[in-house]
Design an enzyme around this catalytic site. Structure first.
Site, short mmCIF file in Angstrom:
data_model
loop_
_atom_site.label_atom_id
_atom_site.label_comp_id
_atom_site.label_asym_id
_atom_site.label_seq_id
_atom_site.Cartn_x
_atom_site.Cartn_y
_atom_site.Cartn_z
N CYS A 89 -14.88 23.47 15.78
CA CYS A 89 -14.43 22.95 14.49
C CYS A 89 -15.57 22.57 13.53
O CYS A 89 -15.53 22.92 12.35
CB CYS A 89 -13.50 21.76 14.69
SG CYS A 89 -13.97 20.68 16.06
N HIS A 100 -13.19 16.19 9.84
CA HIS A 100 -14.60 15.95 10.13
C HIS A 100 -15.37 16.00 8.80
O HIS A 100 -15.06 16.81 7.92
CB HIS A 100 -15.17 17.06 11.01
CG HIS A 100 -14.63 17.09 12.42
ND1 HIS A 100 -13.85 16.09 12.97
CD2 HIS A 100 -14.79 18.04 13.39
CE1 HIS A 100 -13.55 16.43 14.23
NE2 HIS A 100 -14.10 17.59 14.51
#
Ligand code: 25A
Ligand code: L14
Length: 340
Positions: free
Chosen positions: A134, A247
């Site tokens: 990710c 994130h």
């Protein structure tokens, strides 16, 4: 290509009840992927549970080697050991495996694909395609246009990663620990070795002999593989922060050719999958809470590095469960069906 064009495809989701698997189902529905039948698969624990898909309840079945008969695609997100255990059965059944785990990413014959960056890596006859990590996905979506124009030499990156990357149980852990701290009660730890509520942990995935974590080395090796350039130097520090979803990353980029923040702003404004949010005069910059549930990679704080020539700084934010995992996997399946 042995893969056959059809009007609709049978799609399995391995790890369908997990944080990523649930979003794979939602995203197939949102993007109107031509699904004939959906097969939600998970461990025995979750078998019998209903999953909602296009207004209907579909029952989760236990994953076995027989699960792949008649499937065209299987989107895996149940961890590397499940992927290793079932890859052969999946491929033998003639089903394309799109794998979100770390199991096969660095295998030389397995394409590691971010559709905005290296769609051609898929090749003519894919059987296993790996979905990158990710943190790496959102970074390379921003790096790719910069690398093409200015040639990146080195990247120094610090990540601020949400707990949802470690699955649903970590989301619950942050919530219960936060409530316990506010109530002055003793906290419980299950997922992380230290309290994550009101704290930052410079530790994601296991530590390696070189002092870096596996997550950090994924950012080094996967970035090179996806951008197709073994010369790019990446210096990462990955940090878990008490955020539920998305994130964030502080990225410093040094280039071969002369670069300026002004040029990078307009370059990124036109880049696929990127949305520039950069209005410091109005306190506008990408935020984890705004990126949650969205598809784009948000980039802001674009500025020249005041310490170094040919270098810039960026702040890059994206929903780790969507572009970082489920959305990227569905986009890979879309690329394959467009190409047959
Ligand atoms: O090894 P990796 O690649 O590093 O990945 C490790 C883990 O990270 C997540 C994902 O966890 C994965 O298992 N992950 C991977 N890539 C990610 C990414 N890019 C990522 N997260 C974010 N971004 P997860 O919790 O999201 O999903 C787990 C799913 O996998 C199913 N599963 C597990 N073992 C399986 C299996 N499916 C088939 N066969 C197996 N052997 C799992 O289903 C879930 O769908 P489940 O049935 O095990 O769990 C259903 C629900 O039960 C909770 N639960 C989990 N463990 C327990 C439990 N409940 C009670 N006791 C337990 N021991 C789960 O929270 C879930 O809600
Ligand atoms: O895809 O945030 O390799 O704990 C492993 C660890 C995804 C997220 C991967 C985390 C991951 C992750």
């Amino acid at each position: 290509m042995s893969f056959k064009k059809k009007e609709k495809y049978n799609v399995g989701i391995v790890g369908a009840t997990g944080a990523v698997g649930l979003r794979m189902t939602t995203i197939l529905e949102e993007r109107n992927f031509p699904v004939d039948r959906l097969f939600p698969l998970a461990s025995k624990r979750s078998a019998g549970q209903p999953i909602q898909f296009k207004g209907e309840s579909v029952i989760v079945e236990e994953l076995t080697e027989k699960s792949f008969a008649g499937l065209d695609f299987a989107l895996f997100s149940a961890g590397a050991s499940v992927s290793r255990q079932f890859a052969e059965a999946c491929v033998k059944a003639g089903c394309i495996m799109i794998d979100n785990s770390s199991a096969f990413r660095m295998e030389p014959n397995v394409p590691l694909v971010v559709p905005e960056v290296n769609p051609d890596a898929i090749g003519n006859d894919p059987n296993i395609i790996a979905n990158p990590n990710c943190s790496t996905i959102q970074m390379v979506v921003a790096l790719h246009p910069i690398h093409q124009k200015y040639r990146i030499k080195r990247v120094v990156v610090s990540t601020y990663q949400s707990v949802s990357g470690s699955g649903q149980k970590a989301v619950s852990e942050l919530l219960t620990q936060s409530m316990a701290v506010l109530d002055n009660k003793k906290i419980d730890k299950q997922v992380y070795p230290h309290q994550i509520a009101f704290n930052c942990l410079p530790h994601i995935d296991a530590f390696l002999e070189n002092g870096y974590t596996k997550e950090e080395m994924k950012m080094v090796n996967e970035t090179r593989k996806i951008l197709g350039d073994e010369n790019i130097q990446v210096s990462p520090t990955t940090v878990r922060v008490p955020v539920f979803y998305s994130h964030s990353e502080a990225v410093n980029i040094e280039t071969e050719h002369s670069i300026s923040a002004e040029e990078v702003k307009s370059l990124l404004a036109n880049a696929a999958g990127v949305r520039v949010v950069d209005g410091p005069e109005k306190n506008e910059y990408p935020l984890a809470i705004d990126a949650e549930g969205k598809d784009d990679v948000f980039v802001g704080r674009i500025r020249d590095d005041i310490s170094q020539k040919n270098a810039i700084n960026l702040w890059v934010v994206s929903d780790n469960l969507r572009k970082g995992a489920a959305l990227n996997a569905v986009q890979i399946a879309e690329l394959i069906i467009q190409r047959v």
